[in-house]
Design a protein around this motif. Structure first.
Motif, PDB file in Angstrom:
ATOM      1  N   UNK A 185       0.847  -1.186   0.000  1.00  0.00           N
ATOM      2  CA  UNK A 185       0.000   0.000   0.000  1.00  0.00           C
ATOM      3  C   UNK A 185       0.888   1.244   0.000  1.00  0.00           C
ATOM      4  N   UNK A 186       0.585   2.165  -0.886  1.00  0.00           N
ATOM      5  CA  UNK A 186       1.287   3.444  -0.926  1.00  0.00           C
ATOM      6  C   UNK A 186       0.620   4.386   0.071  1.00  0.00           C
ATOM      7  N   UNK A 187       1.274   5.473   0.439  1.00  0.00           N
ATOM      8  CA  UNK A 187       0.675   6.401   1.410  1.00  0.00           C
ATOM      9  C   UNK A 187      -0.715   6.850   0.980  1.00  0.00           C
ATOM     10  N   UNK A 188      -1.593   6.988   1.970  1.00  0.00           N
ATOM     11  CA  UNK A 188      -2.954   7.442   1.695  1.00  0.00           C
ATOM     12  C   UNK A 188      -2.921   8.872   1.163  1.00  0.00           C
ATOM     13  N   UNK A 189      -3.863   9.169   0.312  1.00  0.00           N
ATOM     14  CA  UNK A 189      -3.968  10.530  -0.213  1.00  0.00           C
ATOM     15  C   UNK A 189      -4.461  11.434   0.905  1.00  0.00           C
ATOM     16  N   UNK A 190      -3.876  12.611   0.984  1.00  0.00           N
ATOM     17  CA  UNK A 190      -4.215  13.530   2.070  1.00  0.00           C
ATOM     18  C   UNK A 190      -4.827  14.800   1.498  1.00  0.00           C
ATOM     19  N   UNK A 191      -4.298  15.932   1.869  1.00  0.00           N
ATOM     20  CA  UNK A 191      -4.862  17.208   1.433  1.00  0.00           C
ATOM     21  C   UNK A 191      -4.469  17.512  -0.019  1.00  0.00           C
ATOM     22  N   UNK A 192      -5.263  18.347  -0.660  1.00  0.00           N
ATOM     23  CA  UNK A 192      -4.950  18.774  -2.015  1.00  0.00           C
ATOM     24  C   UNK A 192      -3.577  19.431  -2.062  1.00  0.00           C
ATOM     25  N   UNK A 193      -3.292  20.267  -1.076  1.00  0.00           N
ATOM     26  CA  UNK A 193      -1.993  20.955  -1.042  1.00  0.00           C
ATOM     27  C   UNK A 193      -0.850  19.953  -0.958  1.00  0.00           C
ATOM     28  N   UNK A 194      -0.991  18.927  -0.140  1.00  0.00           N
ATOM     29  CA  UNK A 194       0.077  17.926  -0.006  1.00  0.00           C
ATOM     30  C   UNK A 194       0.193  17.091  -1.273  1.00  0.00           C
ATOM     31  N   UNK A 195      -0.940  16.733  -1.879  1.00  0.00           N
ATOM     32  CA  UNK A 195      -0.919  15.944  -3.117  1.00  0.00           C
ATOM     33  C   UNK A 195      -0.267  16.743  -4.236  1.00  0.00           C
ATOM     34  N   UNK A 196      -0.649  18.008  -4.380  1.00  0.00           N
ATOM     35  CA  UNK A 196      -0.193  18.813  -5.508  1.00  0.00           C
ATOM     36  C   UNK A 196       1.165  19.475  -5.316  1.00  0.00           C
ATOM     37  N   UNK A 197       1.533  19.774  -4.081  1.00  0.00           N
ATOM     38  CA  UNK A 197       2.779  20.499  -3.853  1.00  0.00           C
ATOM     39  C   UNK A 197       3.695  19.838  -2.829  1.00  0.00           C
ATOM     40  N   UNK A 198       3.258  18.731  -2.266  1.00  0.00           N
ATOM     41  CA  UNK A 198       4.040  18.048  -1.241  1.00  0.00           C
ATOM     42  C   UNK A 198       5.142  17.185  -1.818  1.00  0.00           C
ATOM     43  N   UNK A 199       5.827  16.493  -0.946  1.00  0.00           N
ATOM     44  CA  UNK A 199       6.986  15.697  -1.344  1.00  0.00           C
ATOM     45  C   UNK A 199       6.805  14.199  -1.112  1.00  0.00           C
ATOM     46  N   UNK A 200       5.577  13.752  -0.856  1.00  0.00           N
ATOM     47  CA  UNK A 200       5.307  12.333  -0.657  1.00  0.00           C
ATOM     48  C   UNK A 200       4.476  11.790  -1.806  1.00  0.00           C
ATOM     49  N   UNK A 201       4.903  10.662  -2.354  1.00  0.00           N
ATOM     50  CA  UNK A 201       4.132  10.018  -3.416  1.00  0.00           C
ATOM     51  C   UNK A 201       2.829   9.496  -2.833  1.00  0.00           C
ATOM     52  N   UNK A 202       1.710   9.956  -3.401  1.00  0.00           N
ATOM     53  CA  UNK A 202       0.376   9.529  -2.998  1.00  0.00           C
ATOM     54  C   UNK A 202      -0.428   9.213  -4.258  1.00  0.00           C
ATOM     55  N   UNK A 203      -0.065   8.136  -4.977  1.00  0.00           N
ATOM     56  CA  UNK A 203      -0.710   7.869  -6.266  1.00  0.00           C
ATOM     57  C   UNK A 203      -2.205   7.646  -6.131  1.00  0.00           C
ATOM     58  N   UNK A 204      -2.938   8.162  -7.123  1.00  0.00           N
ATOM     59  CA  UNK A 204      -4.388   7.980  -7.143  1.00  0.00           C
ATOM     60  C   UNK A 204      -4.723   6.837  -8.088  1.00  0.00           C
ATOM     61  N   UNK A 205      -4.978   5.681  -7.515  1.00  0.00           N
ATOM     62  CA  UNK A 205      -5.406   4.525  -8.284  1.00  0.00           C
ATOM     63  C   UNK A 205      -6.917   4.628  -8.488  1.00  0.00           C
ATOM     64  N   UNK A 206      -7.406   4.187  -9.650  1.00  0.00           N
ATOM     65  CA  UNK A 206      -8.836   4.284  -9.927  1.00  0.00           C
ATOM     66  C   UNK A 206      -9.611   3.183  -9.203  1.00  0.00           C
ATOM     67  N   UNK A 207     -10.905   3.087  -9.488  1.00  0.00           N
ATOM     68  CA  UNK A 207     -11.772   2.111  -8.814  1.00  0.00           C
ATOM     69  C   UNK A 207     -11.306   0.676  -9.035  1.00  0.00           C
ATOM     70  N   UNK A 208     -10.578   0.434 -10.138  1.00  0.00           N
ATOM     71  CA  UNK A 208     -10.047  -0.903 -10.419  1.00  0.00           C
ATOM     72  C   UNK A 208      -8.639  -1.081  -9.863  1.00  0.00           C
TER      73      UNK A 208
END
Length: 152
Positions: free
Chosen positions: A5-28
């Protein structure tokens, strides 16, 4: 399927400008992945990855995808010998697409024997209301007969 499991997605700011990979996998459980030549930036192929294939890619340094048609991991080159050694992994601003920059060992990325899977271009006079005008033109040459790549 892996339990990786990759790190859970957090805030928009962290996803867009942060330094941790938080990949967005689709429903599949998949994320689109564009693969380019690390020197020329030529697009070689498009495929999907899941968490397991991304983890395998990170561990092995070899591009590994999820084959939707076969329902299994697909380490590029496992049958053809045309391995993709990963030089860099990038993600887009909202981390829902990956970009692999690879060294293509063997020089063929397409199962049809071409350097790139993108070897045909839509005709400039294409008109969506005229089916006959929707012609594809070859813009690259085949490097190897696929029958010589895949000996099943």
């Amino acid at each position: 399927m892996s339990s990786f499991v990759f790190p859970a997605r957090s805030t928009t700011a962290e996803i867009e400008l942060g330094t941790t990979l938080q990949p967005k996998f689709d429903a599949d459980g998949l994320i689109p992945c564009i693969t380019t030549d690390h020197l020329t930036n030529e697009v070689l192929m498009f495929a999907f990855m899941n968490a397991e294939s991304l983890a395998h890619t990170l561990r092995s340094g070899k591009a590994t995808y999820w084959s939707r048609s076969r329902g299994k991991l697909w380490c590029k080159g496992e049958e053809s010998g045309n391995v993709q050694r990963v030089k860099a992994i990038l993600t887009d601003c909202d981390q829902d697409v990956l970009l692999l920059k690879v060294e293509s060992i063997g020089g063929v990325s397409c199962h049809n024997g071409y350097k790139s899977c993108f070897y045909r271009q839509l005709s400039e006079d294409a008109d969506p209301s005229d089916e006959a005008s929707l012609k594809l033109q070859f813009v690259a040459r085949r490097l190897i007969d696929p029958a010589k790549l895949y000996k099943k």
